[in-house]
Design a protein around this motif. Sequence first.
Motif, PDB file in Angstrom:
ATOM      1  N   PRO A  56       0.733  -9.324 -38.913  1.00 37.99           N
ATOM      2  CA  PRO A  56      -0.028  -8.130 -38.543  1.00 37.99           C
ATOM      3  C   PRO A  56       0.841  -6.956 -38.110  1.00 37.99           C
ATOM      4  CG  PRO A  56      -0.246  -9.851 -36.881  1.00 37.99           C
ATOM      5  CD  PRO A  56       0.400 -10.481 -38.063  1.00 37.99           C
ATOM      6  N   THR A  57       2.069  -7.209 -37.666  1.00 38.83           N
ATOM      7  CA  THR A  57       2.939  -6.111 -37.274  1.00 38.83           C
ATOM      8  C   THR A  57       3.461  -5.335 -38.480  1.00 38.83           C
ATOM      9  OG1 THR A  57       4.917  -7.529 -37.295  1.00 38.83           O
ATOM     10  CG2 THR A  57       3.698  -7.340 -35.220  1.00 38.83           C
ATOM     11  N   GLN A  58       3.226  -5.866 -39.701  1.00 39.07           N
ATOM     12  CA  GLN A  58       3.781  -5.242 -40.907  1.00 39.07           C
ATOM     13  C   GLN A  58       2.728  -4.723 -41.880  1.00 39.07           C
ATOM     14  OE1 GLN A  58       7.163  -7.440 -42.701  1.00 39.07           O
ATOM     15  NE2 GLN A  58       6.916  -8.938 -41.039  1.00 39.07           N
ATOM     16  N   VAL A  59       1.437  -4.934 -41.587  1.00 35.03           N
ATOM     17  CA  VAL A  59       0.398  -4.566 -42.554  1.00 35.03           C
ATOM     18  C   VAL A  59      -0.618  -3.621 -41.908  1.00 35.03           C
ATOM     19  CG1 VAL A  59       0.708  -6.742 -43.791  1.00 35.03           C
ATOM     20  CG2 VAL A  59      -1.075  -6.564 -42.034  1.00 35.03           C
ATOM     21  N   PRO A  60      -1.367  -2.843 -42.713  1.00 32.51           N
ATOM     22  CA  PRO A  60      -2.255  -1.813 -42.156  1.00 32.51           C
ATOM     23  C   PRO A  60      -3.302  -2.335 -41.185  1.00 32.51           C
ATOM     24  CG  PRO A  60      -1.885  -1.402 -44.492  1.00 32.51           C
ATOM     25  CD  PRO A  60      -1.244  -2.725 -44.193  1.00 32.51           C
ATOM     26  N   TRP A  61      -3.973  -3.438 -41.500  1.00 39.19           N
ATOM     27  CA  TRP A  61      -4.991  -3.947 -40.578  1.00 39.19           C
ATOM     28  C   TRP A  61      -4.399  -4.213 -39.202  1.00 39.19           C
ATOM     29  CZ3 TRP A  61      -7.493  -8.003 -44.358  1.00 39.19           C
ATOM     30  CH2 TRP A  61      -8.567  -7.388 -45.040  1.00 39.19           C
ATOM     31  N   GLY A  62      -3.284  -4.920 -39.183  1.00 38.23           N
ATOM     32  CA  GLY A  62      -2.676  -5.280 -37.909  1.00 38.23           C
ATOM     33  C   GLY A  62      -2.119  -4.084 -37.168  1.00 38.23           C
ATOM     34  N   LYS A  63      -1.423  -3.193 -37.867  1.00 41.72           N
ATOM     35  CA  LYS A  63      -0.852  -2.013 -37.205  1.00 41.72           C
ATOM     36  C   LYS A  63      -1.939  -1.170 -36.549  1.00 41.72           C
ATOM     37  CE  LYS A  63       3.258  -1.485 -40.131  1.00 41.72           C
ATOM     38  NZ  LYS A  63       3.950  -0.602 -41.108  1.00 41.72           N
ATOM     39  N   LYS A  64      -3.065  -0.998 -37.239  1.00 46.40           N
ATOM     40  CA  LYS A  64      -4.154  -0.192 -36.685  1.00 46.40           C
ATOM     41  C   LYS A  64      -4.727  -0.853 -35.427  1.00 46.40           C
ATOM     42  CE  LYS A  64      -8.706   1.755 -37.801  1.00 46.40           C
ATOM     43  NZ  LYS A  64      -9.700   2.002 -38.881  1.00 46.40           N
ATOM     44  N   ALA A  65      -5.025  -2.139 -35.523  1.00 42.18           N
ATOM     45  CA  ALA A  65      -5.630  -2.838 -34.396  1.00 42.18           C
ATOM     46  C   ALA A  65      -4.670  -2.938 -33.219  1.00 42.18           C
ATOM     47  CB  ALA A  65      -6.079  -4.231 -34.830  1.00 42.18           C
ATOM     48  N   PHE A  66      -3.417  -3.269 -33.484  1.00 46.55           N
ATOM     49  CA  PHE A  66      -2.456  -3.442 -32.400  1.00 46.55           C
ATOM     50  C   PHE A  66      -2.153  -2.120 -31.702  1.00 46.55           C
ATOM     51  CE2 PHE A  66      -0.252  -7.639 -33.883  1.00 46.55           C
ATOM     52  CZ  PHE A  66      -1.474  -8.286 -33.785  1.00 46.55           C
ATOM     53  N   THR A  67      -2.088  -1.031 -32.452  1.00 48.15           N
ATOM     54  CA  THR A  67      -1.878   0.279 -31.829  1.00 48.15           C
ATOM     55  C   THR A  67      -3.028   0.615 -30.889  1.00 48.15           C
ATOM     56  OG1 THR A  67      -0.614   1.076 -33.737  1.00 48.15           O
ATOM     57  CG2 THR A  67      -1.537   2.736 -32.263  1.00 48.15           C
ATOM     58  N   ALA A  68      -4.255   0.363 -31.343  1.00 50.34           N
ATOM     59  CA  ALA A  68      -5.426   0.668 -30.524  1.00 50.34           C
ATOM     60  C   ALA A  68      -5.524  -0.245 -29.312  1.00 50.34           C
ATOM     61  CB  ALA A  68      -6.694   0.550 -31.367  1.00 50.34           C
ATOM     62  N   TYR A  69      -5.367  -1.541 -29.524  1.00 50.83           N
ATOM     63  CA  TYR A  69      -5.602  -2.511 -28.450  1.00 50.83           C
ATOM     64  C   TYR A  69      -4.394  -2.685 -27.525  1.00 50.83           C
ATOM     65  CZ  TYR A  69      -9.600  -4.025 -31.333  1.00 50.83           C
ATOM     66  OH  TYR A  69     -10.762  -4.081 -32.068  1.00 50.83           O
ATOM     67  N   LEU A  70      -3.186  -2.643 -28.098  1.00 51.49           N
ATOM     68  CA  LEU A  70      -1.989  -3.017 -27.347  1.00 51.49           C
ATOM     69  C   LEU A  70      -1.081  -1.846 -27.024  1.00 51.49           C
ATOM     70  CD1 LEU A  70      -1.078  -6.239 -29.375  1.00 51.49           C
ATOM     71  CD2 LEU A  70      -2.441  -6.085 -27.264  1.00 51.49           C
ATOM     72  N   GLY A  71      -1.250  -0.702 -27.704  1.00 52.05           N
ATOM     73  CA  GLY A  71      -0.380   0.437 -27.480  1.00 52.05           C
ATOM     74  C   GLY A  71       0.796   0.457 -28.448  1.00 52.05           C
ATOM     75  N   ASP A  72       1.809   1.230 -28.123  1.00 48.28           N
ATOM     76  CA  ASP A  72       2.925   1.452 -29.039  1.00 48.28           C
ATOM     77  C   ASP A  72       4.099   0.510 -28.833  1.00 48.28           C
ATOM     78  OD1 ASP A  72       1.602   3.601 -30.258  1.00 48.28           O
ATOM     79  OD2 ASP A  72       2.319   5.006 -28.715  1.00 48.28           O
ATOM     80  N   ASP A  73       4.015  -0.391 -27.877  1.00 51.02           N
ATOM     81  CA  ASP A  73       5.110  -1.314 -27.596  1.00 51.02           C
ATOM     82  C   ASP A  73       5.125  -2.425 -28.647  1.00 51.02           C
ATOM     83  OD1 ASP A  73       7.027  -3.024 -26.632  1.00 51.02           O
ATOM     84  OD2 ASP A  73       6.075  -3.362 -24.686  1.00 51.02           O
ATOM     85  N   GLU A  74       6.010  -2.315 -29.619  1.00 50.99           N
ATOM     86  CA  GLU A  74       6.032  -3.295 -30.708  1.00 50.99           C
ATOM     87  C   GLU A  74       6.528  -4.654 -30.253  1.00 50.99           C
ATOM     88  OE1 GLU A  74       7.662  -1.899 -34.365  1.00 50.99           O
ATOM     89  OE2 GLU A  74       6.546  -0.011 -34.301  1.00 50.99           O
ATOM     90  N   ALA A  75       7.211  -4.729 -29.137  1.00 51.24           N
ATOM     91  CA  ALA A  75       7.579  -6.038 -28.578  1.00 51.24           C
ATOM     92  C   ALA A  75       6.326  -6.805 -28.172  1.00 51.24           C
ATOM     93  CB  ALA A  75       8.513  -5.853 -27.377  1.00 51.24           C
ATOM     94  N   GLU A  76       5.322  -6.081 -27.667  1.00 49.92           N
ATOM     95  CA  GLU A  76       4.042  -6.720 -27.340  1.00 49.92           C
ATOM     96  C   GLU A  76       3.327  -7.148 -28.609  1.00 49.92           C
ATOM     97  OE1 GLU A  76       0.829  -8.201 -25.158  1.00 49.92           O
ATOM     98  OE2 GLU A  76       2.875  -7.684 -24.534  1.00 49.92           O
ATOM     99  N   TRP A  77       3.414  -6.371 -29.665  1.00 53.16           N
ATOM    100  CA  TRP A  77       2.813  -6.756 -30.936  1.00 53.16           C
ATOM    101  C   TRP A  77       3.349  -8.105 -31.415  1.00 53.16           C
ATOM    102  CZ3 TRP A  77       2.837  -2.068 -34.847  1.00 53.16           C
ATOM    103  CH2 TRP A  77       2.197  -0.961 -34.255  1.00 53.16           C
ATOM    104  N   MET A  78       4.645  -8.328 -31.245  1.00 49.31           N
ATOM    105  CA  MET A  78       5.270  -9.528 -31.785  1.00 49.31           C
ATOM    106  C   MET A  78       4.716 -10.797 -31.160  1.00 49.31           C
ATOM    107  SD  MET A  78       7.195  -8.300 -34.098  1.00 49.31           S
ATOM    108  CE  MET A  78       8.259  -9.639 -34.583  1.00 49.31           C
ATOM    109  N   ARG A  79       4.176 -10.713 -29.983  1.00 54.08           N
ATOM    110  CA  ARG A  79       3.566 -11.879 -29.328  1.00 54.08           C
ATOM    111  C   ARG A  79       2.336 -12.371 -30.082  1.00 54.08           C
ATOM    112  NH1 ARG A  79       0.984 -11.058 -25.183  1.00 54.08           N
ATOM    113  NH2 ARG A  79       1.021 -13.242 -24.502  1.00 54.08           N
ATOM    114  N   HIS A  80       1.842 -11.552 -30.997  1.00 52.53           N
ATOM    115  CA  HIS A  80       0.631 -11.895 -31.740  1.00 52.53           C
ATOM    116  C   HIS A  80       0.882 -11.900 -33.248  1.00 52.53           C
ATOM    117  CE1 HIS A  80      -1.356 -11.243 -27.875  1.00 52.53           C
ATOM    118  NE2 HIS A  80      -0.708 -10.096 -27.808  1.00 52.53           N
ATOM    119  N   ASP A  81       2.098 -12.135 -33.634  1.00 52.24           N
ATOM    120  CA  ASP A  81       2.494 -12.148 -35.046  1.00 52.24           C
ATOM    121  C   ASP A  81       2.901 -13.572 -35.420  1.00 52.24           C
ATOM    122  OD1 ASP A  81       4.518 -12.003 -37.318  1.00 52.24           O
ATOM    123  OD2 ASP A  81       3.819  -9.920 -37.284  1.00 52.24           O
ATOM    124  N   ALA A  82       2.186 -14.186 -36.366  1.00 50.16           N
ATOM    125  CA  ALA A  82       2.434 -15.586 -36.701  1.00 50.16           C
ATOM    126  C   ALA A  82       3.836 -15.801 -37.257  1.00 50.16           C
ATOM    127  CB  ALA A  82       1.386 -16.078 -37.696  1.00 50.16           C
TER     128      ALA A  82
END
Length: 287
Positions: free
Chosen positions: A173-199
Amino acid sequence: MDLIDSHMCFGGEQRRYRHTSETLKCDMTVSLFVPHGAGPFPVLWWLSGLTCTDENFVTKAGAQRKAAELGMAILCPDTSPRGDGVADDEAYDLGKGAGFYVDARQSPWAEHYRMETYLRTELPALAEKFFPVDMARQAISGHSMGGHGALTLGLKDPKRYASISAFAPIVAPTQVPWGKKAFTAYLGDDEAEWMRHDACHLIASTEGELPPILIDQGEADQFLAEQLQPDLFKAAAIESGRKIDLVLRPGYDHSYFYIASFIDEHLAFHAKHLGVTSSPPRGRGLR
């Protein structure tokens, strides 16, 4: 847990419950298939995809017949918080029906969108208290966004689940449109936080033994190239010395017609790892 609907089905019972979630601060619905017998039954968690509720899998996948034969319960939560006071978006891939199985950190989502905590903590405790399920024998599966949820939750709690499977999952999800959109909205711009939810990141970074993992992907899926990219997950698994099974289905798309075609294989996969060794006796109804 208030029982709001129930139907006899292949000797078992398809139920629907409503409860007030302290985590999500709203009322939630949960669907549960219970096979014939007294239980407790091994349980498969099913997480659905974008736009879905707890009922899509129940009404479209045709899983109850095989689950009844195996003596397996199937627990289907909703995909997001619901209700008039819950934040939403006009787009199908954000807001209600699109919780992405994370705990939101950004306004206006943070008040209600805490699906990870709901599924890892609150709902399992309620299931153990109110449902005839054996919480020592759990497996997890899902489709698309729900496949993302099954993989990430399963990899975060590898000792909880005997096995993990996913149909057409969002693996990166950190690399595709669905995930980038949702993670930006829900988690903010910290991509380190995004990685916690990337399989892909989780399979490479999780230590210790992992449950068996089965990925199922239709090759005619309209979202395959842009949103799903299962080869990224396979590559991450190989690089980290992990074994997974990736099954490609020529001609199959992203729909529930595809899921219904192969759900029995997934149920048999989970039954094997849950220690289900024989079919239960078929009686005249629930006890």
